[in-house]
Design an enzyme around this catalytic site. Structure first.
Site, PDB file in Angstrom:
ATOM      1  N   ARG B 303       8.336 -22.998  36.557  1.00  0.00           N
ATOM      2  CA  ARG B 303       9.143 -24.198  36.285  1.00  0.00           C
ATOM      3  C   ARG B 303      10.021 -23.939  35.061  1.00  0.00           C
ATOM      4  O   ARG B 303       9.511 -23.759  33.964  1.00  0.00           O
ATOM      5  CB  ARG B 303       8.232 -25.403  35.998  1.00  0.00           C
ATOM      6  CG  ARG B 303       7.290 -25.747  37.119  1.00  0.00           C
ATOM      7  CD  ARG B 303       7.814 -26.914  37.949  1.00  0.00           C
ATOM      8  NE  ARG B 303       7.042 -27.056  39.186  1.00  0.00           N
ATOM      9  CZ  ARG B 303       6.108 -27.966  39.388  1.00  0.00           C
ATOM     10  NH1 ARG B 303       5.811 -28.815  38.421  1.00  0.00           N
ATOM     11  NH2 ARG B 303       5.470 -28.030  40.529  1.00  0.00           N
ATOM     12  N   GLU B 305      11.480 -25.551  32.900  1.00  0.00           N
ATOM     13  CA  GLU B 305      11.642 -26.811  32.191  1.00  0.00           C
ATOM     14  C   GLU B 305      11.650 -26.523  30.706  1.00  0.00           C
ATOM     15  O   GLU B 305      10.691 -25.931  30.193  1.00  0.00           O
ATOM     16  CB  GLU B 305      10.439 -27.701  32.522  1.00  0.00           C
ATOM     17  CG  GLU B 305      10.773 -29.146  32.705  1.00  0.00           C
ATOM     18  CD  GLU B 305       9.545 -29.938  33.094  1.00  0.00           C
ATOM     19  OE1 GLU B 305       9.074 -29.738  34.234  1.00  0.00           O
ATOM     20  OE2 GLU B 305       9.050 -30.714  32.268  1.00  0.00           O
ATOM     21  N   ARG B 311       1.410 -29.541  26.990  1.00  0.00           N
ATOM     22  CA  ARG B 311       0.851 -29.389  28.327  1.00  0.00           C
ATOM     23  C   ARG B 311       1.810 -28.745  29.319  1.00  0.00           C
ATOM     24  O   ARG B 311       1.533 -28.755  30.510  1.00  0.00           O
ATOM     25  CB  ARG B 311       0.406 -30.759  28.853  1.00  0.00           C
ATOM     26  CG  ARG B 311       1.515 -31.757  28.927  1.00  0.00           C
ATOM     27  CD  ARG B 311       0.978 -33.126  29.228  1.00  0.00           C
ATOM     28  NE  ARG B 311       1.998 -33.922  29.883  1.00  0.00           N
ATOM     29  CZ  ARG B 311       1.763 -34.999  30.599  1.00  0.00           C
ATOM     30  NH1 ARG B 311       0.525 -35.385  30.766  1.00  0.00           N
ATOM     31  NH2 ARG B 311       2.725 -35.678  31.152  1.00  0.00           N
ATOM     32  N   HIS B 312       2.929 -28.189  28.854  1.00  0.00           N
ATOM     33  CA  HIS B 312       3.858 -27.561  29.779  1.00  0.00           C
ATOM     34  C   HIS B 312       3.938 -26.068  29.551  1.00  0.00           C
ATOM     35  O   HIS B 312       4.026 -25.597  28.415  1.00  0.00           O
ATOM     36  CB  HIS B 312       5.266 -28.156  29.607  1.00  0.00           C
ATOM     37  CG  HIS B 312       5.414 -29.487  30.255  1.00  0.00           C
ATOM     38  ND1 HIS B 312       5.361 -30.668  29.541  1.00  0.00           N
ATOM     39  CD2 HIS B 312       5.577 -29.840  31.549  1.00  0.00           C
ATOM     40  CE1 HIS B 312       5.512 -31.681  30.384  1.00  0.00           C
ATOM     41  NE2 HIS B 312       5.647 -31.215  31.604  1.00  0.00           N
ATOM     42  N   GLU B 454      -1.996 -36.611  33.794  1.00  0.00           N
ATOM     43  CA  GLU B 454      -1.833 -36.345  35.217  1.00  0.00           C
ATOM     44  C   GLU B 454      -2.153 -34.894  35.539  1.00  0.00           C
ATOM     45  O   GLU B 454      -1.705 -33.976  34.861  1.00  0.00           O
ATOM     46  CB  GLU B 454      -0.383 -36.639  35.597  1.00  0.00           C
ATOM     47  CG  GLU B 454      -0.106 -36.458  37.059  1.00  0.00           C
ATOM     48  CD  GLU B 454       1.341 -36.073  37.300  1.00  0.00           C
ATOM     49  OE1 GLU B 454       2.212 -36.739  36.733  1.00  0.00           O
ATOM     50  OE2 GLU B 454       1.570 -35.082  38.034  1.00  0.00           O
ATOM     51  N   SER B 457      -0.163 -34.501  41.728  1.00  0.00           N
ATOM     52  CA  SER B 457       0.734 -35.451  42.342  1.00  0.00           C
ATOM     53  C   SER B 457       0.729 -35.113  43.820  1.00  0.00           C
ATOM     54  O   SER B 457       0.962 -33.965  44.182  1.00  0.00           O
ATOM     55  CB  SER B 457       2.134 -35.249  41.757  1.00  0.00           C
ATOM     56  OG  SER B 457       2.816 -36.450  41.717  1.00  0.00           O
ATOM     57  N   ARG B 505      -4.172 -26.625  33.128  1.00  0.00           N
ATOM     58  CA  ARG B 505      -4.261 -28.008  32.668  1.00  0.00           C
ATOM     59  C   ARG B 505      -5.628 -28.605  32.974  1.00  0.00           C
ATOM     60  O   ARG B 505      -6.207 -29.332  32.161  1.00  0.00           O
ATOM     61  CB  ARG B 505      -3.164 -28.846  33.307  1.00  0.00           C
ATOM     62  CG  ARG B 505      -2.676 -29.956  32.422  1.00  0.00           C
ATOM     63  CD  ARG B 505      -1.724 -30.840  33.132  1.00  0.00           C
ATOM     64  NE  ARG B 505      -0.344 -30.493  32.815  1.00  0.00           N
ATOM     65  CZ  ARG B 505       0.685 -31.281  33.107  1.00  0.00           C
ATOM     66  NH1 ARG B 505       0.480 -32.431  33.721  1.00  0.00           N
ATOM     67  NH2 ARG B 505       1.892 -30.902  32.803  1.00  0.00           N
TER      68      ARG B 505
END
Lengths: 297, 531
Positions: B303, B305, B311-312, B454, B457, B505
């Protein structure tokens, strides 16, 4: 009432040569079947009525076919109205879930009875969970709230949630609204709260206090007390029941539920005096106590 | 001149010569004498030390192990050093965690992964002064082979994992020497933050750890964390395999971005470009359409991002599930939550040592859950938040702070760290999410949370090509880019759903840690590409 035995003699005598039965005979047999069925129903109804005469407040004997049972039992048992919104707070458009944390070593029989009564009054979504603090729980305890409702995938269709969690807790605990309510501890107190969702306490303060007093006696002396205390309570119960059909008076109340369940869990029912035995039978005839009885057996 | 004069002159010369010679000779003699003296002294010394060092062959730096010989020697694990082995003579290989001399003794702590044990060399009939000195000078982190007698101790050794025994060393050899200056001290790396501040001792910050990851991973805490992570993977595989799932491998070099164009890494692919897969979503679903019924895959997810949060990561390990169901997508939720519960139970039952080790440095509440897993509807979550004073719309997505708050409220009411939130609003979900049949504002989708964060998903997917096309158009997605995806549903597709979790995670949240880099061996984030 004499019972008519159904005989096969008609068939063989009237059989036609090719083995088929005369349609006229068939019609006769059908009418006979119909009459037998109606007789059975009538018999059951009379038996039920006879129980009603001996057991106050019993609508119908629940051991009889349920097709005769058209009215909700608790609606007739409890007079007076309750308003869920007034008791639980405004409906926010989502399921209002009552959480009960109970220790599997001491199943709360009164709450099972109250759950069964609540389910008849409202649309209740019942769930049973096992908390990670408990290694495992018997299948009986897992199914103590009855079979899963067919619509349980859609939580919002229900008025009330009843979530029972088997957990390693020292004392039974109920949680509802985190913001507005502190947890309620102790089976007796939770029973009082849940009962108020069914019917208000008697208006007469003396009577209301009497109900509370009997609830305390049930939980402190019947469920937990020594053999001596049991005997004393049973004697007191016996004399109270000599004057009234139910523990506190002419009306069924939380006191009856509490005393019955605590007697059941302490195992003192078989040795109880006469009035108490009669009252036990009356309670059982009402049919609400089967969840509790099922668990103790 | 007369003959006598010549003789006299010659004699004089000779005398002169012999004087010079004598001087020279004297000098040489002195030199030789000094040398001899020195040699004699050295010899005497050597003899002296050799005489004293009777344990010469019981210690030293071994030659580099190049498989010179195949020794049939059993090495005992530090973990197994208990009172059961009292008085046994054993060999073991471990790292020198610390060594310090104290007069005629040298105390060492020998470490092997999560376990350590106290050892001592004492001057006596087995060990000489020189041997004790040698042991005290072995550099930290060096790997040593040690032969020792296991002895019971009267007082428990609190600072070691093996508290009831210590080793009395008879032989010690260095197998691999460590350089004397270490980039970080392991004792500092294992120290809890608070403890460090209190006692004024050093702790090691995250960047230093990550720069010297090889050493940082040696700490007892890191060993425990990654053993537990291995357990999570193992339990995931085993549970799903037992439920009849098939493990698949999906390609990571793909031609089109699956989730959305923005956060994808581009790679050059011969004369064109390709992308690194953001998730195995597309391929999982294609496997279902290919009649594999229930599949899972474990593999990297990329990812791009630019988030620098706790947490990323830009690359992490995804554990993904997809399955066909019969009539209701809750069959999928039940399967996923049951898998998670089996993982939690497996960790609770088999990894207590690791959990306790991590808690020593990073204390946290033990992880709690319910079985069957608690499932609340989105509306209930919103109601709980509104009751707590949060103002939000019915169809609004949950912000991260709201997710955390809801997690705390759920924990307070139900006492669980893991729950499912079902029936999310359709507007905030990807285009391939199946809408709710009864209420067009909502969808058949769900999120799962651990400790209020979370972790998954998921949803029922749209398995009808026409509806999928409509939803894609509604989300303004270029149909050309997803043509292959839509095509997979044109030739009979079963109703299906699934979801994916991030391994790092999940481990972080299960252990109650606060940064996902602690549970990623060699983490990748916008600022870090090495080691």
């Amino acid at each position: 009432m004499p019972m008519y035995q159904q005989g096969n003699s008609c068939c063989s005598e009237h059989a036609l040569q090719n083995g088929e039965v005369d349609p006229a005979v068939k019609a006769l047999e059908a009418r006979q079947d119909e009459i037998m069925r109606k007789l059975y129903e009538l018999k059951a109804a009379v038996e039920g009525l006879s129980k009603t005469v001996t057991t106050p407040d019993a609508d119908l004997d629940l051991t009889v076919s349920s097709s005769l049972c058209t009215q909700s039992i608790s609606a007739a048992t409890f007079q007076g109205t309750t308003d869920l919104d007034a008791l639980l707070g405004k409906d926010q458009g989502a399921l209002r879930d009552i959480v009960i944390n109970a220790n599997p070593a001491q199943p709360p029989l009164t709450l099972l009875v109250l759950h069964s009564l609540l389910s008849q009054r409202y649309r209740v979504l019942s769930s049973v969970h096992v908390h990670s603090s408990v290694a495992s729980v018997s299948p009986q305890l897992l199914s103590c709230l009855g079979p899963r409702h067919a619509d349980s995938y859609a939580r919002h269709l229900f008025q009330l949630g009843f979530t029972l969690i088997w957990k390693d807790v020292p004392k039974l605990q109920m949680k509802f609204s985190i913001r507005n309510m502190c947890p309620i501890e102790g089976e007796a107190n939770v029973a009082r709260f849940l009962f108020k969702l069914l019917a208000p306490y008697p208006n007469d303060p003396a009577l209301a206090t009497l109900v509370d007093q009997w609830v305390d006696v049930a939980f402190f002396q019947l469920a937990e007390g020594s053999a001596k205390e049991h005997a004393a309570v049973l004697r007191a119960l016996n004399s109270a029941l000599g004057r009234n059909p139910w523990v506190v008076g002419p009306e069924f109340s939380l006191a009856d539920i509490a005393c019955y369940c605590c007697m059941l869990s302490s195992g003192s029912a078989p040795s109880a005096p006469a009035n108490v035995q009669r009252w036990v039978k009356s309670c059982e005839n009402l049919g609400h106590f089967s969840p509790a009885k099922g668990l103790v057996q | 001149m007369t003959k006598e004069e010549v003789q006299g002159a010659a004699e004089e010369d000779q005398q002169v010569q012999s004087k010079k010679g004598l001087k020279k000779q004297q000098k040489e003699a002195e030199k030789a004498a000094k040398k001899a003296e020195k040699q004699a002294k050295l010899a005497a010394e050597q003899q002296g030390s050799e005489e004293d060092d009777f344990s010469k062959d019981r210690y030293g730096v071994s030659a580099m192990v190049q498989s010179q010989q195949k020794l049939d020697r059993t090495l005992t694990r530090v973990q197994d050093l208990t009172t059961e082995r009292a008085d046994q003579l054993i060999w073991l290989r471990a790292r020198v965690h610390t060594s310090r001399a104290k007069g005629k003794q040298c105390f060492l702590v020998l470490r092997q992964q999560q376990f350590n044990v106290q050892a001592l060399v004492a001057v006596g009939d087995r060990a000489s002064k020189q041997m004790v000195k040698f042991a005290a000078n072995v550099t930290k982190e060096s790997i040593v082979d040690v032969e020792a007698v296991v002895r019971k101790v009267e007082q428990k050794i609190e600072s070691c994992t093996q508290q009831d025994v210590e080793l009395h060393i008879e032989r010690i050899f260095v197998i691999s020497q460590a350089e004397p200056r270490l980039p970080l001290q392991l004792d500092d790396a294992v120290r809890a933050e608070g403890e460090g501040e209190e006692e004024g001792r050093a702790t090691v910050n995250q960047d230093t750890r990550l720069d010297n990851r090889v050493i940082d991973l040696r700490t007892t805490t890191s060993q425990a964390v990654f053993r537990l992570q291995s357990g999570v993977c193992q339990l995931f595989r085993d549970t799903l395999t037992n439920k009849g799932f098939v493990e698949i491998q999906t390609p990571k070099i793909i031609s089109a971005a699956s989730e959305g164009g923005a956060n994808v890494f581009t790679v050059s692919y011969f004369k064109t470009s390709a992308y690194l897969a953001q998730s195995p979503q597309l391929y999982k679903q294609m496997c279902i359409c290919a009649d594999f019924d229930k599949v899972f895959c474990v593999g990297p997810v990329f990812r791009a991002e630019d988030s620098n949060t706790h947490r990323h990561l830009t690359e992490f390990v995804g554990l993904d599930i997809e399955m066909a169901f019969n009539y209701h997508y809750h069959e999928v939720i039940d399967s996923i939550t049951d898998t998670m519960v089996q993982i939690f139970k497996g960790l609770q039952d088999n990894f207590q040592t690791e959990i306790q080790t991590v808690n020593k440095q990073f204390p946290s509440e033990p992880f709690k859950f319910l079985e069957p897993t608690l499932r609340l509807e989105y509306k209930e979550g919103v109601a709980m938040l509104r009751e707590a004073g949060v103002e939000m719309g019915d169809e609004e997505d949950l912000s991260t702070p709201n997710e955390k708050l809801l997690g705390r409220l759920v924990k307070e009411k139900y006492d669980t760290d893991f729950y499912v939130l079902d029936k999310y609003p359709l507007a905030v979900r990807p285009f391939y999410t199946m809408p709710d049949p009864n209420d067009p504002k909502y969808s058949n989708s769900y999120d799962m949370f651990m400790r209020g964060e979370e972790i998954l998903s998921g949803a029922q997917r749209v398995h009808d090509a026409q509806l999928l096309t409509e939803r894609a158009i509604h989300h303004q997605i270029d149909l050309e880019k997803i043509k292959a995806y839509i095509d997979s549903f044109r030739y009979g597709a079963p109703p299906h759903g699934g979801g994916g979790i991030g391994l790092e995670r999940v481990c972080m949240l299960y252990l109650g840690l606060h940064n996902v880099r602690q549970t990623s061996m060699f983490p990748r984030d916008p600022k870090r590409l090495t080691p």
